[in-house]
Design an enzyme around this catalytic site. Sequence first.
Site, PDB file in Angstrom:
ATOM      1  N   LYS A  10       0.609  -0.884  -0.327  1.00 27.72           N
ATOM      2  CA  LYS A  10       0.401   0.104   0.225  1.00 27.72           C
ATOM      3  C   LYS A  10       0.964   1.387  -0.232  1.00 27.72           C
ATOM      4  O   LYS A  10       2.119   0.494   0.518  1.00 27.72           O
ATOM      5  CB  LYS A  10      -0.865  -0.929   1.858  1.00 27.72           C
ATOM      6  CG  LYS A  10      -1.737  -1.218   1.251  1.00 27.72           C
ATOM      7  CD  LYS A  10      -2.943  -1.131   2.462  1.00 27.72           C
ATOM      8  CE  LYS A  10      -3.553  -1.986   2.664  1.00 27.72           C
ATOM      9  NZ  LYS A  10      -4.309  -2.094   3.797  1.00 27.72           N
ATOM     10  N   TYR A  50     -12.500  -2.559  -3.113  1.00 30.67           N
ATOM     11  CA  TYR A  50     -12.781  -2.382  -1.927  1.00 30.67           C
ATOM     12  C   TYR A  50     -14.140  -2.859  -1.353  1.00 30.67           C
ATOM     13  O   TYR A  50     -15.005  -2.628  -0.452  1.00 30.67           O
ATOM     14  CB  TYR A  50     -12.184  -1.385  -0.887  1.00 30.67           C
ATOM     15  CG  TYR A  50     -10.921  -1.730  -0.314  1.00 30.67           C
ATOM     16  CD1 TYR A  50     -10.615  -3.539   0.441  1.00 30.67           C
ATOM     17  CD2 TYR A  50      -9.970  -0.901  -0.379  1.00 30.67           C
ATOM     18  CE1 TYR A  50      -9.097  -3.315   0.363  1.00 30.67           C
ATOM     19  CE2 TYR A  50      -8.514  -1.245  -0.614  1.00 30.67           C
ATOM     20  CZ  TYR A  50      -8.230  -1.746   0.471  1.00 30.67           C
ATOM     21  OH  TYR A  50      -6.972  -2.237   0.751  1.00 30.67           O
ATOM     22  N   PHE A  58     -15.382   3.443   7.910  1.00 28.69           N
ATOM     23  CA  PHE A  58     -14.104   4.051   7.613  1.00 28.69           C
ATOM     24  C   PHE A  58     -13.756   3.918   6.189  1.00 28.69           C
ATOM     25  O   PHE A  58     -12.338   4.048   5.479  1.00 28.69           O
ATOM     26  CB  PHE A  58     -12.619   3.393   8.234  1.00 28.69           C
ATOM     27  CG  PHE A  58     -13.441   1.293   7.546  1.00 28.69           C
ATOM     28  CD1 PHE A  58     -12.631   1.273   7.015  1.00 28.69           C
ATOM     29  CD2 PHE A  58     -13.753   0.672   9.225  1.00 28.69           C
ATOM     30  CE1 PHE A  58     -12.834   0.127   6.993  1.00 28.69           C
ATOM     31  CE2 PHE A  58     -13.781  -0.380   8.816  1.00 28.69           C
ATOM     32  CZ  PHE A  58     -13.272  -1.169   7.902  1.00 28.69           C
ATOM     33  N   ARG A  86      -1.362 -14.441   4.079  1.00 25.07           N
ATOM     34  CA  ARG A  86      -1.819 -14.112   5.014  1.00 25.07           C
ATOM     35  C   ARG A  86      -0.614 -13.749   6.040  1.00 25.07           C
ATOM     36  O   ARG A  86      -0.992 -13.455   7.608  1.00 25.07           O
ATOM     37  CB  ARG A  86      -2.702 -14.532   5.768  1.00 25.07           C
ATOM     38  CG  ARG A  86      -3.720 -13.827   4.219  1.00 25.07           C
ATOM     39  CD  ARG A  86      -4.658 -14.710   4.058  1.00 25.07           C
ATOM     40  NE  ARG A  86      -6.254 -13.335   5.072  1.00 25.07           N
ATOM     41  CZ  ARG A  86      -6.644 -12.699   5.188  1.00 25.07           C
ATOM     42  NH1 ARG A  86      -6.672 -11.823   4.045  1.00 25.07           N
ATOM     43  NH2 ARG A  86      -7.154 -12.016   6.609  1.00 25.07           N
ATOM     44  N   ARG A 103       3.823  -6.648   9.150  1.00 23.23           N
ATOM     45  CA  ARG A 103       2.367  -5.383  10.051  1.00 23.23           C
ATOM     46  C   ARG A 103       3.194  -5.483  11.616  1.00 23.23           C
ATOM     47  O   ARG A 103       3.749  -4.927  12.247  1.00 23.23           O
ATOM     48  CB  ARG A 103       1.396  -5.934   9.552  1.00 23.23           C
ATOM     49  CG  ARG A 103       0.742  -5.989   7.921  1.00 23.23           C
ATOM     50  CD  ARG A 103      -0.973  -6.835   8.020  1.00 23.23           C
ATOM     51  NE  ARG A 103      -1.449  -6.128   7.229  1.00 23.23           N
ATOM     52  CZ  ARG A 103      -2.086  -7.480   6.779  1.00 23.23           C
ATOM     53  NH1 ARG A 103      -2.563  -8.018   7.531  1.00 23.23           N
ATOM     54  NH2 ARG A 103      -3.145  -6.434   5.951  1.00 23.23           N
ATOM     55  N   ASN A 113      -1.473  -0.336   7.591  1.00 19.61           N
ATOM     56  CA  ASN A 113      -1.135  -1.251   7.644  1.00 19.61           C
ATOM     57  C   ASN A 113      -0.262  -1.945   6.298  1.00 19.61           C
ATOM     58  O   ASN A 113       0.591  -3.097   6.500  1.00 19.61           O
ATOM     59  CB  ASN A 113      -2.111  -2.393   8.563  1.00 19.61           C
ATOM     60  CG  ASN A 113      -2.976  -3.282   6.903  1.00 19.61           C
ATOM     61  OD1 ASN A 113      -3.164  -2.141   6.353  1.00 19.61           O
ATOM     62  ND2 ASN A 113      -3.799  -3.732   7.443  1.00 19.61           N
ATOM     63  N   HIS A 116      -1.795  -5.485   1.624  1.00 14.61           N
ATOM     64  CA  HIS A 116      -3.065  -6.004   1.415  1.00 14.61           C
ATOM     65  C   HIS A 116      -2.886  -7.502   1.390  1.00 14.61           C
ATOM     66  O   HIS A 116      -1.907  -8.267   0.671  1.00 14.61           O
ATOM     67  CB  HIS A 116      -3.956  -5.311   0.699  1.00 14.61           C
ATOM     68  CG  HIS A 116      -5.132  -6.206   0.627  1.00 14.61           C
ATOM     69  ND1 HIS A 116      -6.357  -6.766   0.924  1.00 14.61           N
ATOM     70  CD2 HIS A 116      -5.587  -7.066  -0.677  1.00 14.61           C
ATOM     71  CE1 HIS A 116      -6.999  -7.617   0.621  1.00 14.61           C
ATOM     72  NE2 HIS A 116      -6.605  -7.328  -0.596  1.00 14.61           N
ATOM     73  N   GLU A 127      -9.954 -10.131  -7.240  1.00  8.66           N
ATOM     74  CA  GLU A 127      -9.301  -9.185  -6.904  1.00  8.66           C
ATOM     75  C   GLU A 127      -8.171  -8.860  -8.221  1.00  8.66           C
ATOM     76  O   GLU A 127      -7.553  -8.408  -8.714  1.00  8.66           O
ATOM     77  CB  GLU A 127      -8.643  -9.340  -5.725  1.00  8.66           C
ATOM     78  CG  GLU A 127      -9.693  -8.730  -4.510  1.00  8.66           C
ATOM     79  CD  GLU A 127      -8.405  -9.300  -3.051  1.00  8.66           C
ATOM     80  OE1 GLU A 127      -7.598  -9.470  -2.924  1.00  8.66           O
ATOM     81  OE2 GLU A 127      -9.782  -8.976  -2.362  1.00  8.66           O
TER      82      GLU A 127
HETATM   83  P1  PCG Z   1      -6.992  -4.902   4.123  1.00  5.13           P
HETATM   84  O1  PCG Z   1      -6.357  -4.071   2.927  1.00  5.13           O
HETATM   85  O2  PCG Z   1      -6.361  -6.141   4.286  1.00  5.13           O
HETATM   86  O3  PCG Z   1      -8.592  -5.268   3.797  1.00  5.13           O
HETATM   87  C1  PCG Z   1      -9.915  -3.869   4.151  1.00  5.13           C
HETATM   88  C2  PCG Z   1      -8.233  -2.514   4.628  1.00  5.13           C
HETATM   89  O4  PCG Z   1      -9.506  -1.950   5.678  1.00  5.13           O
HETATM   90  C3  PCG Z   1      -7.583  -3.804   5.585  1.00  5.13           C
HETATM   91  O5  PCG Z   1      -6.968  -3.932   5.724  1.00  5.13           O
HETATM   92  C4  PCG Z   1      -7.613  -2.541   6.887  1.00  5.13           C
HETATM   93  O6  PCG Z   1      -6.139  -1.460   6.442  1.00  5.13           O
HETATM   94  C5  PCG Z   1      -8.858  -1.062   6.339  1.00  5.13           C
HETATM   95  N1  PCG Z   1      -8.842  -1.114   7.794  1.00  5.13           N
HETATM   96  C6  PCG Z   1      -9.774  -1.543   8.430  1.00  5.13           C
HETATM   97  N2  PCG Z   1      -9.872  -1.232   9.749  1.00  5.13           N
HETATM   98  C7  PCG Z   1     -10.216  -0.428   9.233  1.00  5.13           C
HETATM   99  C8  PCG Z   1     -10.363   1.209  10.649  1.00  5.13           C
HETATM  100  O7  PCG Z   1     -10.868   0.925  11.627  1.00  5.13           O
HETATM  101  N3  PCG Z   1     -10.169   2.186  10.043  1.00  5.13           N
HETATM  102  C9  PCG Z   1      -9.239   2.328   8.857  1.00  5.13           C
HETATM  103  N4  PCG Z   1      -9.246   3.949   8.708  1.00  5.13           N
HETATM  104  N5  PCG Z   1      -8.956   0.798   8.238  1.00  5.13           N
HETATM  105  C10 PCG Z   1      -9.636  -0.053   8.584  1.00  5.13           C
END
Ligand code: PCG
Length: 136
Positions: A10, A50, A58, A86, A103, A113, A116, A127
């Site tokens: 990311k 997504y 969020f 994962r 992470r 984080n 993905h 995807e």
């Molecule tokens: P990813 O990319 O695996 O899939 C969905 C993403 O949503 C996840 O990683 C997180 O980065 C993001 N995400 C999950 N919970 C939250 C949250 O509470 N706030 C924000 N900003 N992002 C979130």
Amino acid sequence: MSERTLVLIKPDGVRRGLIGDVVGRIERKGLKIVAMDLRTLDAETAKTHYAEHAERPFFGELVEFITSAPLVALVAEGPRAVEAFRGLAGLTDPVKSAPGTIRGDHALEIGENIVHGSDSPESAAREIKIFFPDRF
Ligand code: PCG
């Protein structure tokens, strides 16, 4: 049997110079990188990717962040590739993620984080089609 998974490094991972770290972990694990591209996502692609989070509070923040700067999209292939990546990535919440994972080693914020990874072979197929429509 071989499987494929979609990985995104990311914008935070790219900005922090972690492309090599993530790619190195994938390669050392034994997964094969069969497609890779640096690009900036448009909002439409990000929302499609997504879609399952569309109703989450969020979602706006998620789309804004993922489109904010270049990311690396790649496809990794190997036995149980989805689960294997994962394991490398760690838990969604970086604070709960064990040291030794991507992470766990590099992040503190759930929204930033670093990577993905597809959560099932079915998600991976969906995807991969979004990111590499003509390749597989
Ligand atoms: P990813 O990319 O695996 O899939 C969905 C993403 O949503 C996840 O990683 C997180 O980065 C993001 N995400 C999950 N919970 C939250 C949250 O509470 N706030 C924000 N900003 N992002 C979130």
